[in-house]
Design a protein around this motif. Structure first.
Motif, PDB file in Angstrom:
ATOM      1  N   CYS A  20       0.798  -1.236   0.000  1.00  0.00           N
ATOM      2  CA  CYS A  20       0.000   0.000   0.000  1.00  0.00           C
ATOM      3  C   CYS A  20       0.826   1.280   0.000  1.00  0.00           C
ATOM      4  CB  CYS A  20      -0.921   0.034   1.221  1.00  0.00           C
ATOM      5  SG  CYS A  20      -2.142  -1.268   1.246  1.00  0.00           S
ATOM      6  N   MET A  21       2.091   1.190   0.373  1.00  0.00           N
ATOM      7  CA  MET A  21       2.917   2.389   0.492  1.00  0.00           C
ATOM      8  C   MET A  21       3.906   2.512  -0.648  1.00  0.00           C
ATOM      9  SD  MET A  21       4.259   2.829   4.339  1.00  0.00           S
ATOM     10  CE  MET A  21       4.036   4.449   4.973  1.00  0.00           C
ATOM     11  N   ASP A  22       4.083   3.730  -1.091  1.00  0.00           N
ATOM     12  CA  ASP A  22       5.103   4.053  -2.078  1.00  0.00           C
ATOM     13  C   ASP A  22       6.485   3.822  -1.462  1.00  0.00           C
ATOM     14  OD1 ASP A  22       6.870   6.679  -3.068  1.00  0.00           O
ATOM     15  OD2 ASP A  22       5.787   5.619  -4.659  1.00  0.00           O
ATOM     16  N   ARG A  23       7.444   3.450  -2.267  1.00  0.00           N
ATOM     17  CA  ARG A  23       8.786   3.132  -1.772  1.00  0.00           C
ATOM     18  C   ARG A  23       9.427   4.312  -1.048  1.00  0.00           C
ATOM     19  NH1 ARG A  23      12.766   1.455  -6.310  1.00  0.00           N
ATOM     20  NH2 ARG A  23      11.894   3.386  -7.067  1.00  0.00           N
ATOM     21  N   GLU A  24       9.292   5.507  -1.603  1.00  0.00           N
ATOM     22  CA  GLU A  24       9.917   6.685  -0.984  1.00  0.00           C
ATOM     23  C   GLU A  24       9.221   7.084   0.315  1.00  0.00           C
ATOM     24  OE1 GLU A  24      12.856   8.287  -1.807  1.00  0.00           O
ATOM     25  OE2 GLU A  24      12.959   6.441  -2.963  1.00  0.00           O
ATOM     26  N   VAL A  25       7.913   6.935   0.368  1.00  0.00           N
ATOM     27  CA  VAL A  25       7.186   7.215   1.611  1.00  0.00           C
ATOM     28  C   VAL A  25       7.639   6.241   2.692  1.00  0.00           C
ATOM     29  CG1 VAL A  25       4.906   7.265   2.710  1.00  0.00           C
ATOM     30  CG2 VAL A  25       5.197   8.204   0.420  1.00  0.00           C
ATOM     31  N   LYS A  26       7.796   4.982   2.310  1.00  0.00           N
ATOM     32  CA  LYS A  26       8.272   3.961   3.255  1.00  0.00           C
ATOM     33  C   LYS A  26       9.668   4.316   3.777  1.00  0.00           C
ATOM     34  CE  LYS A  26       8.113  -0.414   4.801  1.00  0.00           C
ATOM     35  NZ  LYS A  26       7.556  -0.598   6.099  1.00  0.00           N
ATOM     36  N   ARG A  27      10.550   4.750   2.899  1.00  0.00           N
ATOM     37  CA  ARG A  27      11.910   5.116   3.300  1.00  0.00           C
ATOM     38  C   ARG A  27      11.891   6.292   4.283  1.00  0.00           C
ATOM     39  NH1 ARG A  27      15.328   8.905   2.049  1.00  0.00           N
ATOM     40  NH2 ARG A  27      14.016   9.785   0.417  1.00  0.00           N
ATOM     41  N   ILE A  28      11.077   7.279   3.996  1.00  0.00           N
ATOM     42  CA  ILE A  28      11.006   8.448   4.878  1.00  0.00           C
ATOM     43  C   ILE A  28      10.410   8.085   6.222  1.00  0.00           C
ATOM     44  CG2 ILE A  28       9.861  10.690   5.167  1.00  0.00           C
ATOM     45  CD1 ILE A  28      10.189  11.007   2.077  1.00  0.00           C
ATOM     46  N   THR A  29       9.360   7.266   6.243  1.00  0.00           N
ATOM     47  CA  THR A  29       8.743   6.898   7.526  1.00  0.00           C
ATOM     48  C   THR A  29       9.681   6.049   8.381  1.00  0.00           C
ATOM     49  OG1 THR A  29       7.593   5.015   6.519  1.00  0.00           O
ATOM     50  CG2 THR A  29       6.362   7.060   6.705  1.00  0.00           C
ATOM     51  N   GLU A  30      10.536   5.258   7.745  1.00  0.00           N
ATOM     52  CA  GLU A  30      11.512   4.490   8.524  1.00  0.00           C
ATOM     53  C   GLU A  30      12.483   5.422   9.242  1.00  0.00           C
ATOM     54  OE1 GLU A  30      13.191   1.751   5.724  1.00  0.00           O
ATOM     55  OE2 GLU A  30      11.462   0.419   5.827  1.00  0.00           O
ATOM     56  N   GLY A  31      12.911   6.490   8.562  1.00  0.00           N
ATOM     57  CA  GLY A  31      13.777   7.478   9.207  1.00  0.00           C
ATOM     58  C   GLY A  31      13.059   8.217  10.325  1.00  0.00           C
ATOM     59  N   LEU A  32      11.780   8.527  10.098  1.00  0.00           N
ATOM     60  CA  LEU A  32      10.999   9.198  11.134  1.00  0.00           C
ATOM     61  C   LEU A  32      10.789   8.288  12.348  1.00  0.00           C
ATOM     62  CD1 LEU A  32       8.277  11.062   9.040  1.00  0.00           C
ATOM     63  CD2 LEU A  32      10.166  12.074  10.314  1.00  0.00           C
ATOM     64  N   ALA A  33      10.668   6.997  12.108  1.00  0.00           N
ATOM     65  CA  ALA A  33      10.494   6.059  13.214  1.00  0.00           C
ATOM     66  C   ALA A  33      11.719   6.062  14.132  1.00  0.00           C
ATOM     67  CB  ALA A  33      10.236   4.652  12.683  1.00  0.00           C
ATOM     68  N   LEU A  57       3.808  10.592  10.449  1.00  0.00           N
ATOM     69  CA  LEU A  57       3.632   9.141  10.411  1.00  0.00           C
ATOM     70  C   LEU A  57       2.166   8.779  10.183  1.00  0.00           C
ATOM     71  CD1 LEU A  57       6.053   8.045  13.264  1.00  0.00           C
ATOM     72  CD2 LEU A  57       6.351   7.692  10.809  1.00  0.00           C
ATOM     73  N   GLU A  58       1.264   9.500  10.829  1.00  0.00           N
ATOM     74  CA  GLU A  58      -0.168   9.245  10.652  1.00  0.00           C
ATOM     75  C   GLU A  58      -0.578   9.513   9.200  1.00  0.00           C
ATOM     76  OE1 GLU A  58      -4.383  11.001  12.294  1.00  0.00           O
ATOM     77  OE2 GLU A  58      -2.642  11.039  13.624  1.00  0.00           O
ATOM     78  N   PHE A  59      -0.065  10.592   8.611  1.00  0.00           N
ATOM     79  CA  PHE A  59      -0.367  10.909   7.220  1.00  0.00           C
ATOM     80  C   PHE A  59       0.147   9.809   6.286  1.00  0.00           C
ATOM     81  CE2 PHE A  59       0.529  12.934   3.135  1.00  0.00           C
ATOM     82  CZ  PHE A  59      -0.707  13.505   2.861  1.00  0.00           C
ATOM     83  N   GLY A  60       1.323   9.287   6.562  1.00  0.00           N
ATOM     84  CA  GLY A  60       1.887   8.222   5.740  1.00  0.00           C
ATOM     85  C   GLY A  60       1.111   6.919   5.819  1.00  0.00           C
ATOM     86  N   GLN A  61       0.366   6.718   6.903  1.00  0.00           N
ATOM     87  CA  GLN A  61      -0.387   5.483   7.104  1.00  0.00           C
ATOM     88  C   GLN A  61      -1.816   5.549   6.568  1.00  0.00           C
ATOM     89  OE1 GLN A  61       0.792   2.536   8.639  1.00  0.00           O
ATOM     90  NE2 GLN A  61       2.744   3.556   8.356  1.00  0.00           N
ATOM     91  N   ARG A  62      -2.216   6.668   5.996  1.00  0.00           N
ATOM     92  CA  ARG A  62      -3.615   6.876   5.618  1.00  0.00           C
ATOM     93  C   ARG A  62      -4.139   5.853   4.618  1.00  0.00           C
ATOM     94  NH1 ARG A  62      -0.556   9.919   2.539  1.00  0.00           N
ATOM     95  NH2 ARG A  62      -1.131  10.388   0.396  1.00  0.00           N
ATOM     96  N   ASP A  63      -3.296   5.295   3.764  1.00  0.00           N
ATOM     97  CA  ASP A  63      -3.735   4.339   2.747  1.00  0.00           C
ATOM     98  C   ASP A  63      -3.450   2.889   3.106  1.00  0.00           C
ATOM     99  OD1 ASP A  63      -4.733   6.311   1.037  1.00  0.00           O
ATOM    100  OD2 ASP A  63      -2.752   6.648   0.159  1.00  0.00           O
ATOM    101  N   VAL A  64      -2.906   2.652   4.286  1.00  0.00           N
ATOM    102  CA  VAL A  64      -2.568   1.282   4.690  1.00  0.00           C
ATOM    103  C   VAL A  64      -3.801   0.643   5.318  1.00  0.00           C
ATOM    104  CG1 VAL A  64      -1.054  -0.167   6.072  1.00  0.00           C
ATOM    105  CG2 VAL A  64      -0.167   1.917   5.038  1.00  0.00           C
TER     106      VAL A  64
END
Length: 106
Positions: A20-33, A57-64
């Motif tokens: 469900c997540m774009d590769r770049e969004v996933k990469r950025i959220t991992e750094g934010l984590a 992080l909440e915004f990145g999870q909206r489509d999951v």
């Protein structure tokens, strides 16, 4: 430290993020984590930067969202299947059997 339910939920959620997540969004959220963990450890729960990270992080999870089928066997968690209305993969676009399918490959 033993949270079998949490382990199952995390495995299912991580699998859904993969479709469900774009590769770049996933990469950025991992750094934010990682930054989230650092701020928690240092006691900055109510700091403005923590609010920024939580909202990001909440915004990145909206489509999951979706369903994950898990099989449990001898202490192992095995993902058997997944489906999501928000999946980024489209079998029709990737198929060479459908007219126009695979045009994006050229």
């Amino acid at each position: 430290y033993e949270t079998p339910g949490g382990t199952l939920l995390r495995a299912a959620h991580m699998d859904l993020e993969g479709i469900c997540m774009d590769r770049e969004v996933k990469r950025i959220t991992e750094g934010l984590a990682n930054e989230f963990a650092r701020l928690c450890y240092n006691g900055f729960w109510f700091a403005p930067e923590m609010e920024l990270i939580r909202n990001s992080l909440e915004f990145g999870q909206r489509d999951v969202a979706g369903l994950v089928e898990i099989e449990l066997y001898k202490g192992n968690c095995i993902i058997c299947g997944r489906s999501s209305p928000n999946a980024l993969y489209n079998a029709d676009l990737a198929s060479m059997d459908i007219e126009g399918g695979g045009d994006a490959f050229d």
